[in-house]
Design an enzyme around this catalytic site. Structure first.
Site, mmCIF file in Angstrom:
data_model
loop_
_atom_site.group_PDB
_atom_site.id
_atom_site.type_symbol
_atom_site.label_atom_id
_atom_site.label_comp_id
_atom_site.label_asym_id
_atom_site.label_seq_id
_atom_site.Cartn_x
_atom_site.Cartn_y
_atom_site.Cartn_z
ATOM 1 N N ASP A 1 32.277 42.479 39.001
ATOM 2 C CA ASP A 1 32.147 41.726 37.747
ATOM 3 C C ASP A 1 30.743 41.931 37.199
ATOM 4 O OD1 ASP A 1 32.140 39.879 35.656
ATOM 5 O OD2 ASP A 1 33.247 38.371 36.792
ATOM 6 N N ARG B 1 29.797 40.980 34.026
ATOM 7 C CA ARG B 1 29.571 40.158 32.840
ATOM 8 C C ARG B 1 28.253 39.390 32.915
ATOM 9 N NH1 ARG B 1 35.435 37.442 32.683
ATOM 10 N NH2 ARG B 1 35.001 37.501 34.917
#
Length: 197
Positions: free
Chosen positions: A127, A129
């Site tokens: 991930d 983000r």
């Protein structure tokens, strides 16, 4: 200094009600992000909110491989029902790897990899983000605290870290089907998402 600047706002009628759409420009990348809000989100009462990462396949192309499109619609419906809330639509496709890399990851998933293994096989973290921009968007909208619609503990921790208290986590389990069961199980097992079976 804020990681985003507020550019413009306009009304956005939807099947669930009329939202205010506010556009933001991310300073570092030039990416555009939007917030859809309804009602007065500047009061001290915690705001029903969703941080939604762009998912072209789920949001616009109705993919059943994920739960993204289902979550997007459910979040907007819940905000409209309460007549107060905000949804951040953040341009971080594929947990931050981008659309074309996401298609590569899908190909690896077609061969048996899970969503985490596919990202890692492509040389990415599970991930990527960045939630700093989300906190800055909320601050520019004068949102003080959240009732955050999420199953992802990273979003809660990030908001708290960047100065946006989360008064309540509101579960958002939508769209489970035969095509995304393995994906959802991986999100729970490897990414710590808070999901029931």
């Amino acid at each position: 200094m804020s990681s985003v600047s507020l550019v413009a706002s306009a009304e956005l009628p939807t099947p669930w009600g009329v939202f205010t759409m506010t556009g933001f420009k991310e300073e570092a990348t030039g990416k555009d992000h939007v917030a859809l809000s309804m009602g007065d989100i500047t009061t001290d009462a915690p705001v029903l909110a969703r941080i939604h990462s762009e998912c072209l396949t789920g949001d616009a192309l109705f993919s059943l491989r994920c739960d993204c499109g289902f979550q997007l619609q459910a979040a907007l419906q819940r905000i409209a029902k309460e007549e107060r809330g905000v949804l951040l639509y953040v341009r971080q496709e594929g947990r931050g790897i981008g659309l074309l890399n996401k298609i590569h990851a899908y190909h690896l998933q077609d061969q048996g990899a899970d969503t985490v293994e596919a990202n890692e096989a492509l040389g990415f973290a599970p991930d990527l983000r960045d939630y700093t921009i989300c906190a800055d968007m909320l601050k520019l909208l004068d949102v003080k605290s959240l009732r955050l619609m999420t199953n992802n503990p990273r979003k809660i921790k990030a908001m708290e870290k960047y100065g946006i208290p989360v008064a309540e986590r509101v579960p958002l389990e939508e769209g489970k089907n035969a095509y995304n069961e393995f994906y959802l199980a991986t999100k729970a097992g490897k990414l710590g998402h808070m999901l029931h079976d």
